[in-house]
Design a protein around this motif. Structure first.
Motif, short mmCIF file in Angstrom:
data_model
loop_
_atom_site.label_atom_id
_atom_site.label_comp_id
_atom_site.label_asym_id
_atom_site.label_seq_id
_atom_site.Cartn_x
_atom_site.Cartn_y
_atom_site.Cartn_z
N ARG A 208 -1.09 -0.06 1.89
CA ARG A 208 -1.84 -1.32 1.89
C ARG A 208 -2.97 -1.20 2.90
O ARG A 208 -2.72 -1.10 4.11
N SER A 209 -4.19 -1.22 2.43
CA SER A 209 -5.35 -1.09 3.30
C SER A 209 -6.02 -2.45 3.44
O SER A 209 -6.50 -3.03 2.46
N HIS A 210 -6.07 -2.97 4.66
CA HIS A 210 -6.69 -4.26 4.94
C HIS A 210 -8.15 -4.01 5.29
O HIS A 210 -8.48 -3.53 6.37
N THR A 211 -9.04 -4.32 4.37
CA THR A 211 -10.46 -4.08 4.54
C THR A 211 -11.20 -5.41 4.65
O THR A 211 -10.61 -6.49 4.46
N ALA A 212 -12.49 -5.33 4.93
CA ALA A 212 -13.30 -6.56 5.02
C ALA A 212 -13.39 -7.26 3.67
O ALA A 212 -13.69 -8.45 3.60
N ARG A 213 -13.13 -6.53 2.58
CA ARG A 213 -13.20 -7.11 1.23
C ARG A 213 -11.86 -7.59 0.72
O ARG A 213 -11.76 -8.11 -0.39
N VAL A 215 -7.32 -6.83 0.61
CA VAL A 215 -6.26 -5.83 0.70
C VAL A 215 -6.28 -4.95 -0.54
O VAL A 215 -6.21 -5.44 -1.67
N LEU A 216 -6.42 -3.64 -0.32
CA LEU A 216 -6.38 -2.67 -1.40
C LEU A 216 -5.04 -1.96 -1.37
O LEU A 216 -4.58 -1.53 -0.30
N VAL A 217 -4.40 -1.84 -2.52
CA VAL A 217 -3.06 -1.26 -2.60
C VAL A 217 -3.08 0.00 -3.45
O VAL A 217 -3.64 -0.01 -4.56
N LYS A 218 -2.49 1.04 -2.93
CA LYS A 218 -2.28 2.28 -3.70
C LYS A 218 -0.79 2.58 -3.71
O LYS A 218 -0.12 2.44 -2.68
N ILE A 219 -0.29 2.98 -4.87
CA ILE A 219 1.13 3.26 -5.03
C ILE A 219 1.30 4.66 -5.60
O ILE A 219 0.63 5.03 -6.56
N GLY A 220 2.21 5.42 -4.99
CA GLY A 220 2.50 6.76 -5.47
C GLY A 220 1.92 7.83 -4.57
O GLY A 220 0.83 7.68 -4.00
N ARG A 255 -15.75 2.81 19.35
CA ARG A 255 -15.38 1.64 18.55
C ARG A 255 -14.18 1.98 17.68
O ARG A 255 -14.17 3.03 17.02
N PRO A 256 -13.17 1.13 17.65
CA PRO A 256 -12.02 1.40 16.77
C PRO A 256 -12.43 1.32 15.30
O PRO A 256 -13.13 0.39 14.90
N ARG A 257 -12.02 2.31 14.53
CA ARG A 257 -12.38 2.35 13.10
C ARG A 257 -11.18 2.14 12.19
O ARG A 257 -11.34 1.72 11.05
N ALA A 258 -9.97 2.46 12.66
CA ALA A 258 -8.80 2.31 11.80
C ALA A 258 -7.53 2.28 12.64
O ALA A 258 -7.45 2.93 13.69
N LEU A 259 -6.57 1.50 12.16
CA LEU A 259 -5.21 1.49 12.71
C LEU A 259 -4.26 1.73 11.55
O LEU A 259 -4.34 1.04 10.54
N MET A 260 -3.39 2.71 11.70
CA MET A 260 -2.46 3.05 10.63
C MET A 260 -1.04 3.01 11.19
O MET A 260 -0.80 3.40 12.33
N ALA A 261 -0.11 2.52 10.40
CA ALA A 261 1.31 2.52 10.76
C ALA A 261 2.13 2.93 9.56
O ALA A 261 1.76 2.63 8.41
N ILE A 269 7.42 9.40 4.27
CA ILE A 269 6.80 8.11 4.50
C ILE A 269 6.94 7.28 3.23
O ILE A 269 6.54 7.70 2.15
N VAL A 270 7.52 6.09 3.37
CA VAL A 270 7.76 5.24 2.19
C VAL A 270 6.81 4.05 2.14
O VAL A 270 6.64 3.44 1.09
N ASP A 271 6.20 3.72 3.28
CA ASP A 271 5.31 2.56 3.32
C ASP A 271 4.27 2.79 4.40
O ASP A 271 4.59 3.28 5.49
N MET A 272 3.01 2.43 4.08
CA MET A 272 1.92 2.60 5.04
C MET A 272 1.06 1.34 5.06
O MET A 272 0.82 0.73 4.02
N VAL A 273 0.63 0.98 6.26
CA VAL A 273 -0.32 -0.12 6.43
C VAL A 273 -1.51 0.44 7.19
O VAL A 273 -1.37 1.07 8.23
N SER A 274 -2.70 0.21 6.65
CA SER A 274 -3.92 0.68 7.28
C SER A 274 -4.87 -0.49 7.47
O SER A 274 -5.13 -1.24 6.52
N ILE A 275 -5.35 -0.69 8.67
CA ILE A 275 -6.29 -1.77 8.96
C ILE A 275 -7.66 -1.16 9.21
O ILE A 275 -7.86 -0.42 10.18
N LEU A 276 -8.60 -1.47 8.33
CA LEU A 276 -9.94 -0.90 8.38
C LEU A 276 -11.01 -1.96 8.65
O LEU A 276 -12.17 -1.62 8.90
N ASP A 277 -10.64 -3.22 8.59
CA ASP A 277 -11.58 -4.31 8.77
C ASP A 277 -11.95 -4.43 10.25
O ASP A 277 -11.08 -4.71 11.09
N PRO A 278 -13.22 -4.22 10.61
CA PRO A 278 -13.62 -4.30 12.03
C PRO A 278 -13.26 -5.62 12.69
O PRO A 278 -12.87 -5.66 13.86
N ALA A 279 -13.37 -6.72 11.94
CA ALA A 279 -13.04 -8.03 12.51
C ALA A 279 -11.56 -8.11 12.87
O ALA A 279 -11.18 -8.68 13.90
#
Length: 293
Positions: A208-213, A215-220, A255-261, A269-279
């Motif tokens: 799950r990628s949290h972007t400025a636009r 949440v984008l989800v990729k599975i598999g 400047r922070p560009r991404a946070l991933m967990a 890895i079974v689940d990933m969260v990525s925060i890409l939104d600068p705000a």
């Protein structure tokens, strides 16, 4: 313990003795330490205005008040017009994983894992409160019903409904092993090693990628590996996000560009969260970037 015989100083002392328990409870319900501290502070303000003789069981009274404050906060989150339901991102606990302090460990011990937090965010406020209070803190259903204004039987059904949704949440593996798996993922991503990425990704992994636009989800594994197989020129630092291993990336200007967990089960890895939104990144308390090399 009753409040009848307690003066103001003694009442404050008793409250301080309850503070750690109340903070753990509110943190589990709300998923945010700062929100939990606000909820507990509100409980103290209400206690200070209360006639001590009117309280039969001080511990139960404080649990009820904190529960009701948390319920109001959860309802406000959902009711706020135009506010996305991922406000919990700002409350993530992020600490550097190179040398966690005892204080960091104490904070993370009360954190809610990301996979569980995401599921909790899908629950109705009354479901979430009923589940956490009963299943985590063993608060009787009768008392929970009084907090949420429902009958005991209805409260049991709310907790049961929440429990079914939570049951499939992956349980994080041993932290040291999880670190090694995430480190292998990062190495494979940086070098463009597609096969190496597939070895550490569960076939049904979700990103799950949290972007400025949005949440984008990729599975598999193939989809996630393809997205990760790009390498990076950013500086990275291993971190723990709500107790789960991850990475923060900064650009050359700091400047922070991404946070991933990542949530790791077994050796994958079974689940990933990525925060890409600068705000969003600006709202999160991140550690300092590593020195430029």
């Amino acid at each position: 313990m009753t409040g009848a015989a307690l003066g103001p100083d003694a009442l404050a002392q008793v409250f301080e003795g309850e503070r750690a328990r109340l903070l753990r409870l509110a943190h589990r319900v709300l998923g945010s330490r700062s929100d939990a501290e606000d909820a507990v502070q509100e409980a103290w303000l209400r206690l200070a205005r209360q006639e001590p003789g009117s309280i039969d069981n001080l511990g139960a009274w404080l649990t009820t008040v904190v529960g009701r404050v948390c319920l109001d906060m959860l309802r406000s989150r959902r009711a706020a017009p135009g506010v996305p339901h991922d406000e919990w991102l700002a409350g993530l606990e992020v600490v550097a994983d190179d040398a966690p302090t005892p204080e960091d460990d104490a904070v993370l011990a009360d954190s809610v894992g990301l996979a569980l937090l995401i599921v909790l965010e899908t629950l109705r406020p009354d479901e979430r409160l009923a589940f956490v209070l009963h299943d985590v803190f063993a608060v009787p259903f009768e008392q929970i019903g009084q907090i949420i204004g429902r009958s005991t039987d209805t409260t049991k059904m709310l907790a049961s409904r929440a429990r079914r949704k939570v049951r499939g949440t992956p349980q994080q593996t041993d932290r040291q092993q999880a670190r090694a798996v995430v480190a292998a993922f990062v190495t494979a991503a940086r070098t463009g090693d597609f096969d190496g990425l597939l070895r550490v990704l569960d076939p049904d992994v979700t990103l799950r990628s949290h972007t400025a636009r949005g949440v984008l989800v990729k599975i598999g594994a193939t989809a996630v590996a393809t997205a990760a197989q790009r390498g990076t020129v950013f500086r990275g630092r291993p971190v723990l996000v709500n107790g789960e291993p991850g990475l923060v990336l900064w650009d050359a200007n700091g400047r922070p560009r991404a946070l991933m967990a990542c949530t790791v089960v077994g050796e994958r890895i079974v689940d990933m969260v990525s925060i890409l939104d600068p705000a969003r990144l600006e709202q999160i308390d991140l550690p300092e970037p590593p020195p430029a090399t």
